[in-house]
Design a protein around this motif. Structure first.
Motif, mmCIF file in Angstrom:
data_model
loop_
_atom_site.group_PDB
_atom_site.id
_atom_site.type_symbol
_atom_site.label_atom_id
_atom_site.label_comp_id
_atom_site.label_asym_id
_atom_site.label_seq_id
_atom_site.Cartn_x
_atom_site.Cartn_y
_atom_site.Cartn_z
ATOM 1 N N TYR A 106 12.877 -36.384 -6.434
ATOM 2 C CA TYR A 106 13.949 -36.929 -5.615
ATOM 3 C C TYR A 106 15.308 -36.322 -5.966
ATOM 4 N N ILE A 107 15.526 -35.993 -7.225
ATOM 5 C CA ILE A 107 16.772 -35.316 -7.614
ATOM 6 C C ILE A 107 16.857 -33.956 -6.930
ATOM 7 N N ILE A 108 15.780 -33.200 -6.981
ATOM 8 C CA ILE A 108 15.754 -31.880 -6.344
ATOM 9 C C ILE A 108 15.910 -32.019 -4.832
ATOM 10 N N LYS A 109 15.212 -32.981 -4.249
ATOM 11 C CA LYS A 109 15.250 -33.182 -2.793
ATOM 12 C C LYS A 109 16.664 -33.491 -2.310
ATOM 13 N N TRP A 110 17.329 -34.460 -2.947
ATOM 14 C CA TRP A 110 18.653 -34.857 -2.476
ATOM 15 C C TRP A 110 19.722 -33.836 -2.834
ATOM 16 N N THR A 111 19.519 -33.096 -3.905
ATOM 17 C CA THR A 111 20.437 -31.999 -4.218
ATOM 18 C C THR A 111 20.348 -30.919 -3.156
ATOM 19 N N LEU A 112 19.143 -30.611 -2.732
ATOM 20 C CA LEU A 112 18.943 -29.616 -1.682
ATOM 21 C C LEU A 112 19.558 -30.081 -0.364
ATOM 22 N N PHE A 113 19.317 -31.335 0.017
ATOM 23 C CA PHE A 113 19.917 -31.868 1.244
ATOM 24 C C PHE A 113 21.437 -31.841 1.164
ATOM 25 N N GLY A 114 21.974 -32.234 0.023
ATOM 26 C CA GLY A 114 23.426 -32.225 -0.153
ATOM 27 C C GLY A 114 24.012 -30.838 -0.061
ATOM 28 N N THR A 115 23.337 -29.869 -0.646
ATOM 29 C CA THR A 115 23.799 -28.489 -0.596
ATOM 30 C C THR A 115 23.804 -27.974 0.839
ATOM 31 N N ILE A 116 22.755 -28.283 1.582
ATOM 32 C CA ILE A 116 22.693 -27.861 2.986
ATOM 33 C C ILE A 116 23.807 -28.534 3.789
ATOM 34 N N PHE A 117 24.026 -29.827 3.563
ATOM 35 C CA PHE A 117 25.066 -30.551 4.282
ATOM 36 C C PHE A 117 26.448 -29.961 3.988
ATOM 37 N N VAL A 118 26.744 -29.725 2.716
ATOM 38 C CA VAL A 118 28.038 -29.161 2.339
ATOM 39 C C VAL A 118 28.185 -27.754 2.920
ATOM 40 N N GLY A 119 27.117 -26.980 2.889
ATOM 41 C CA GLY A 119 27.179 -25.635 3.462
ATOM 42 C C GLY A 119 27.469 -25.657 4.947
ATOM 43 N N PHE A 178 28.894 -28.216 6.592
ATOM 44 C CA PHE A 178 30.198 -28.856 6.791
ATOM 45 C C PHE A 178 31.348 -27.881 6.554
ATOM 46 N N PHE A 179 31.253 -27.097 5.479
ATOM 47 C CA PHE A 179 32.334 -26.183 5.159
ATOM 48 C C PHE A 179 32.231 -24.847 5.894
ATOM 49 N N ALA A 180 31.120 -24.599 6.531
ATOM 50 C CA ALA A 180 30.976 -23.364 7.311
ATOM 51 C C ALA A 180 31.724 -23.480 8.641
ATOM 52 N N LEU A 181 31.979 -24.716 9.050
ATOM 53 C CA LEU A 181 32.705 -24.921 10.314
ATOM 54 C C LEU A 181 34.152 -24.689 10.040
#
Length: 45
Positions: free
Chosen positions: A27-40, A42-45
């Motif tokens: 779950y740590i790996i899963k949510w870290t991956l989701f968070g990284t994708i979300f931040v990527g 969000f900040f790519a816009l």
């Protein structure tokens, strides 16, 4: 599509192996991956 599924399935197998080994780590790996994708996204816009 079949070529893509080969890689998705490989990642899924690794995820299932980690989940069977130690659920909190999974779950740590899963949510870290989701968070990284979300931040990527969000900040790519």
């Amino acid at each position: 599509m079949n070529r893509l599924f080969k890689y998705v399935y490989a990642v899924r197998r690794v995820g299932n192996r980690i989940k069977a080994w130690h659920r909190p780590t999974y779950y740590i790996i899963k949510w870290t991956l989701f968070g990284t994708i979300f931040v990527g996204v969000f900040f790519a816009l």
